[in-house]
Design an enzyme around this catalytic site. Sequence first.
Site, mmCIF file in Angstrom:
data_model
loop_
_atom_site.group_PDB
_atom_site.id
_atom_site.type_symbol
_atom_site.label_atom_id
_atom_site.label_comp_id
_atom_site.label_asym_id
_atom_site.label_seq_id
_atom_site.Cartn_x
_atom_site.Cartn_y
_atom_site.Cartn_z
ATOM 1 N N LYS A 15 30.889 38.295 33.941
ATOM 2 C CA LYS A 15 30.821 36.991 33.265
ATOM 3 C C LYS A 15 30.939 35.824 34.233
ATOM 4 O O LYS A 15 30.366 34.780 33.988
ATOM 5 C CB LYS A 15 31.812 36.885 32.119
ATOM 6 C CG LYS A 15 33.253 36.860 32.489
ATOM 7 C CD LYS A 15 34.118 36.944 31.234
ATOM 8 C CE LYS A 15 35.523 37.335 31.575
ATOM 9 N NZ LYS A 15 36.251 36.418 32.455
ATOM 10 N N ARG A 128 34.939 45.329 43.487
ATOM 11 C CA ARG A 128 35.306 43.958 43.854
ATOM 12 C C ARG A 128 36.622 43.961 44.629
ATOM 13 O O ARG A 128 36.783 43.210 45.586
ATOM 14 C CB ARG A 128 35.443 43.108 42.584
ATOM 15 C CG ARG A 128 35.786 41.660 42.881
ATOM 16 C CD ARG A 128 35.850 40.831 41.624
ATOM 17 N NE ARG A 128 37.026 41.126 40.833
ATOM 18 C CZ ARG A 128 37.253 40.660 39.615
ATOM 19 N NH1 ARG A 128 36.358 39.894 39.036
ATOM 20 N NH2 ARG A 128 38.344 40.955 38.969
ATOM 21 N N ARG A 145 45.226 44.228 32.637
ATOM 22 C CA ARG A 145 44.283 43.191 32.203
ATOM 23 C C ARG A 145 43.272 43.755 31.212
ATOM 24 O O ARG A 145 42.926 43.101 30.229
ATOM 25 C CB ARG A 145 43.597 42.556 33.417
ATOM 26 C CG ARG A 145 44.438 41.416 33.999
ATOM 27 C CD ARG A 145 44.228 41.240 35.491
ATOM 28 N NE ARG A 145 42.870 40.920 35.828
ATOM 29 C CZ ARG A 145 42.259 41.347 36.940
ATOM 30 N NH1 ARG A 145 42.889 42.115 37.790
ATOM 31 N NH2 ARG A 145 41.028 40.994 37.186
HETATM 32 P P1 AMP Z 1 40.583 35.821 35.344
HETATM 33 O O1 AMP Z 1 40.013 35.386 36.647
HETATM 34 O O2 AMP Z 1 39.932 35.158 34.158
HETATM 35 O O3 AMP Z 1 40.626 37.320 35.202
HETATM 36 O O4 AMP Z 1 42.104 35.318 35.313
HETATM 37 C C1 AMP Z 1 43.043 35.745 36.278
HETATM 38 C C2 AMP Z 1 44.453 35.663 35.695
HETATM 39 O O5 AMP Z 1 44.762 34.291 35.358
HETATM 40 C C3 AMP Z 1 44.688 36.441 34.416
HETATM 41 O O6 AMP Z 1 44.989 37.807 34.637
HETATM 42 C C4 AMP Z 1 45.867 35.685 33.816
HETATM 43 O O7 AMP Z 1 47.073 36.015 34.478
HETATM 44 C C5 AMP Z 1 45.539 34.237 34.156
HETATM 45 N N1 AMP Z 1 44.717 33.611 33.100
HETATM 46 C C6 AMP Z 1 43.411 33.215 33.193
HETATM 47 N N2 AMP Z 1 42.982 32.684 32.042
HETATM 48 C C7 AMP Z 1 44.039 32.740 31.186
HETATM 49 C C8 AMP Z 1 44.230 32.352 29.834
HETATM 50 N N3 AMP Z 1 43.232 31.813 29.108
HETATM 51 N N4 AMP Z 1 45.451 32.554 29.280
HETATM 52 C C9 AMP Z 1 46.469 33.088 29.990
HETATM 53 N N5 AMP Z 1 46.358 33.496 31.261
HETATM 54 C C10 AMP Z 1 45.159 33.323 31.873
#
Ligand code: AMP
Length: 196
Positions: A15, A128, A145
């Site tokens: 994404k 990755r 996650r």
């Molecule tokens: P991502 O790059 O979207 O996988 O985000 C990396 C990390 O940032 C996640 O594992 C969460 O710890 C935090 N994070 C990102 N977006 C959110 C969100 N909308 N709500 C809460 N935590 C977030």
Amino acid sequence: MTARLLIVGPQGSGKGTQGARIAASYGIPVVSTGDIFRDNIKNGTELGRKVQAITDAGDLVPDEVTSEIVRDRLSQGDAEGFLLDGYPRNTAQVAHLDEYLAGRGDELDAVILLEVPREESITRITQRAAEQGRSDDTEEAVAKRLSIYESETAPIIDLYEPRGIVDRIDGVGELDEITERIMSALAARGLATVAA
Ligand code: AMP
């Protein structure tokens, strides 16, 4: 005319890559909460210090913190249209976003749901991890996650589905092919790109 988009998919669904391409075609900024947190951690800001342990463990940052960051970003002049990546990530955040957008007389135009089988996303994230060495790409954090995605994020689709704005996109295939699938779905909604 602009576009207010959300891209949703499990970790490793592509994404980030697809979101950047779509946003470029529409001339809108990508608003990625994960990127915002990573930048803050890298720059050692107060926010970065507050969220580092949480993101490293693969847990969610508290909704109030995340929603405020998104509201601030969407209030900037370049974000009349936008592509959200990584937010909302649970039903409470959907409510926060709805409230903010309603306040400015807006709503989401489309939710792009990138569908990728679990085994495929695990393979991609492992790849990755080897290439980029993200501090939250440890096996334990990745498993957490993915399970949070399934239990907390996937249900947001049930909230958007009745609004008729969800486009389910097969996220397996060549990058260009997947971009094409997304662009066709958005075009079918009458969302014209800047280049068109
Ligand atoms: P991502 O790059 O979207 O996988 O985000 C990396 C990390 O940032 C996640 O594992 C969460 O710890 C935090 N994070 C990102 N977006 C959110 C969100 N909308 N709500 C809460 N935590 C977030």
